[in-house]
Design a protein around this motif. Structure first.
Motif, PDB file in Angstrom:
ATOM      1  N   UNK A 106      12.012  34.003  54.867  1.00 35.39           N
ATOM      2  CA  UNK A 106      12.276  34.956  55.867  1.00 35.39           C
ATOM      3  C   UNK A 106      13.416  36.023  55.345  1.00 35.39           C
ATOM      4  N   UNK A 107      14.001  35.858  54.062  1.00 35.69           N
ATOM      5  CA  UNK A 107      14.860  36.840  53.628  1.00 35.69           C
ATOM      6  C   UNK A 107      14.310  38.013  53.440  1.00 35.69           C
ATOM      7  N   UNK A 108      15.002  39.196  53.991  1.00 35.66           N
ATOM      8  CA  UNK A 108      14.541  40.676  53.905  1.00 35.66           C
ATOM      9  C   UNK A 108      15.311  41.234  52.913  1.00 35.66           C
ATOM     10  N   UNK A 109      14.708  41.817  51.912  1.00 31.84           N
ATOM     11  CA  UNK A 109      15.062  42.561  50.894  1.00 31.84           C
ATOM     12  C   UNK A 109      14.492  43.849  50.605  1.00 31.84           C
ATOM     13  N   UNK A 110      15.013  44.960  49.855  1.00 28.96           N
ATOM     14  CA  UNK A 110      14.448  46.333  49.592  1.00 28.96           C
ATOM     15  C   UNK A 110      14.290  46.380  48.055  1.00 28.96           C
ATOM     16  N   UNK A 111      13.324  46.593  47.702  1.00 28.37           N
ATOM     17  CA  UNK A 111      12.680  46.550  46.125  1.00 28.37           C
ATOM     18  C   UNK A 111      12.126  47.926  45.539  1.00 28.37           C
ATOM     19  N   UNK A 112      12.547  48.192  44.554  1.00 26.27           N
ATOM     20  CA  UNK A 112      11.666  49.443  43.887  1.00 26.27           C
ATOM     21  C   UNK A 112      11.246  48.950  42.633  1.00 26.27           C
ATOM     22  N   UNK A 113      10.133  49.478  42.068  1.00 25.02           N
ATOM     23  CA  UNK A 113       9.470  48.954  40.837  1.00 25.02           C
ATOM     24  C   UNK A 113      10.306  49.817  39.809  1.00 25.02           C
ATOM     25  N   UNK A 114      10.173  49.292  38.330  1.00 25.42           N
ATOM     26  CA  UNK A 114      11.101  49.982  37.493  1.00 25.42           C
ATOM     27  C   UNK A 114      10.471  51.434  37.459  1.00 25.42           C
ATOM     28  N   UNK A 115       9.218  51.795  37.476  1.00 22.56           N
ATOM     29  CA  UNK A 115       8.896  53.099  37.104  1.00 22.56           C
ATOM     30  C   UNK A 115       9.322  54.078  38.321  1.00 22.56           C
ATOM     31  N   UNK A 116       9.390  53.504  39.584  1.00 19.16           N
ATOM     32  CA  UNK A 116       9.756  54.234  40.742  1.00 19.16           C
ATOM     33  C   UNK A 116      11.282  54.415  40.559  1.00 19.16           C
ATOM     34  N   UNK A 117      12.164  53.429  40.132  1.00 24.20           N
ATOM     35  CA  UNK A 117      13.583  53.456  39.949  1.00 24.20           C
ATOM     36  C   UNK A 117      13.816  54.594  38.966  1.00 24.20           C
ATOM     37  N   UNK A 118      13.036  54.573  37.752  1.00 27.80           N
ATOM     38  CA  UNK A 118      13.371  55.533  36.710  1.00 27.80           C
ATOM     39  C   UNK A 118      12.898  56.885  37.126  1.00 27.80           C
ATOM     40  N   UNK A 119      11.857  57.220  37.907  1.00 29.02           N
ATOM     41  CA  UNK A 119      11.562  58.497  38.614  1.00 29.02           C
ATOM     42  C   UNK A 119      12.670  58.925  39.479  1.00 29.02           C
ATOM     43  N   UNK A 120      13.275  57.964  40.236  1.00 30.49           N
ATOM     44  CA  UNK A 120      14.424  58.389  41.171  1.00 30.49           C
ATOM     45  C   UNK A 120      15.494  58.735  40.306  1.00 30.49           C
TER      46      UNK A 120
END
Lengths: 337, 337
Positions: free
Chosen positions: A225-239
């Motif tokens: 049930x642990x909720x966490x927020x993720x971003x993919x490597x490509x999405x992170x680099x775009x940011x």
């Protein structure tokens, strides 16, 4: 234009370098785009082979704090024409909890030394600082809203989070004094990381997808049930690149913003793996609570929102399936998706 | 019980020492009260004469960062039986804006060195850290509520404020790791300070009362409508001692709290001076806006509330008249009030 990436041989740093090389040019802080003529990768390890063979890549291997010692051998003095520095180098959360001195050296002293080196240049370079979701923390004394925004009070509960928050503050003051232009952004947990597990307490958020896809069993150390927020490597680099390209006006305050991330439960991640890679792969997952990991993760925010970044056009991944598909396309071309 | 006060020869530090000597004993963190056998005043200048002649006072004169260099000559190593350290030493806000390196050395490097020295002791001493209202800041990007509480987002707009916020964070992590017990508190502007003007941008909040009472003209560099929160020297010292005496349970989170302060306008301060000291004294005041001072002060919070401190029984001054009367009783016994 010359760019320096500290931690440039690491997972995110090297993907950032590949992405910059592929795009060929960059518009620093909203200025006219310039061709990228050289990227200096500063890291304890040599640049990955694919990067090393690109003529635009230079590799500076060594301990970052040593490289930033004062004098003519200073990394930045030797690359004084660098206009943009991505400061990605860090000791990760689990390492810093286990080895206090390592964290203070790698995350605190080295960041301060980097900023002093920039100041000594007198050229006012642009510095991107990779801060972290770990600046937010929860204890019995500090509950926080279900949704974390850019201006939520940071109350870090790990040495890593404290050191990142200190880095944000130093960045803001060095920018206010006109020594640098500051772009500080809090990365969400990056998943799915390729390669081998690192010392981060968040490592299982990648391992639980990466390892089963390799046919290897993976133990999940927190509850489903642990909720966490993720971003993919490509999405992170775009940011990260979007931050470096944002104009001063669009960027706004000198303080850090949250990069876009997609909230989900660990159970939803496991279900996503089953949906995309099948029952047999999913069966390699098992649950065994690790109290030390669960204690760290339970202090982290669950739903990380990013109003400042999204106002500038940055977006989170559309779905967890997109995140898993990005990893498979990169690492498992043999799997039909 | 041995106590160390860094900045112990300064205005607040020496008043703290006098108050501790007068009270004779202290209950550290809610424990059984112990007699105060020695107070070590570490400062760049010698202890004031009245303190120096008390047998319980020891004076350590020198640069704090030098005193905290590693080795047997380390200040804390030579006083390893000290159970309580009040870290009051700091370069003040105006100085830090004018001399960036001074602030980084005095407020950042010295605080870090103090915490490392405490850690090296292995005795887990209690450390009070004098943080400041200057951790709060206002810009075009960061408005904040009219009332500032303990958990309002700090967005410091001066190097001094940044360095104090970093100190708070280091304190919290060194405490979480078990190296010290942390008591960090944000002092409001102390008024009326005795003695000579210092380099603080907030100096006029004292000067506009202190100088006319000496028969000297005083120029107020901000508009009469400026709202600011003040605490008298005695009230500030009461708060500091209450922090050191609070139990871990009463103290709660490892982060800093706001010390009690009384909000008022500069106009109300001037009127208070007239009411207590008369027209002739009041006529020594004049207004001339100093843009550099006004810029710094306008970025500070106006109404600083202190719910955590007040829940522990600490209180702000009852009125500005009380603040002025405290100063007159101490420095001008010739004035009938």
């Amino acid at each position: 234009m010359k760019i320096i990436i500290t931690g440039g041989a690491g997972f995110v740093g090297s993907l950032l370098a590949r992405t910059l090389l592929a795009q060929g040019s960059l518009a620093i802080r909203g200025a006219v785009p310039q061709a990228i003529t050289q990227i200096v990768l500063a890291d304890r390890i040599a640049a990955p082979a694919d990067l090393a063979q690109d003529a635009r890549i230079a590799s500076e291997v060594g301990d970052l704090l040593d490289q930033l010692a004062t004098g003519a051998s200073n990394l930045l003095a030797r690359h004084s024409d660098a206009q943009l520095i991505f400061h990605m180098a860090a000791a990760v959360s689990g390492e810093c909890e286990a080895n206090f001195d390592l964290g203070m050296r790698s995350n605190y002293a080295a960041t301060h030394a980097l900023l002093e080196s920039c100041r000594a240049l007198g050229t006012r370079p642009t510095v991107f600082f990779a801060s972290s979701i770990a600046v937010f923390g929860r204890t019995v004394h500090h509950s926080f809203p279900d949704e974390i925004v850019d201006t939520t009070l940071p109350t870090p509960q790990t040495s890593y989070g404290i050191q990142k928050l200190i880095g944000e503050q130093l960045m803001a003051d060095y920018a206010r004094k006109g020594f640098i232009y500051a772009r500080s952004a809090r990365l969400a947990t990056v998943s799915v990381r390729g390669g081998k597990p690192n010392g981060a307490a968040s490592g299982f958020f990648s391992g639980m997808i990466r390892e089963p896809l390799k046919g290897i069993e993976s133990v999940i150390p927190v509850s489903p049930e642990t909720v966490h927020s993720l971003a993919s490597p490509a999405n992170t680099v775009r940011g990260i690149i979007a931050c470096a390209q944002s104009s001063d006006e669009a960027w706004g305050p000198l303080t850090a913003l949250n990069l876009p991330a997609l909230p989900m439960t660990v159970c939803e991640m496991a279900e996503g793996l089953k949906r995309i890679a099948g029952e047999k792969t999913h069966a390699l997952l098992s649950w065994q609570i690790d109290p030390a990991i669960e204690r760290i993760v339970s202090g982290w925010p669950t739903r990380m929102l990013s109003p400042r970044a999204q106002a500038m056009g940055m977006k989170p991944n559309a779905s967890f399936d997109e995140i898993v598909r990005e990893h498979i396309a990169q690492y498992h071309p043999e799997i039909a998706i």
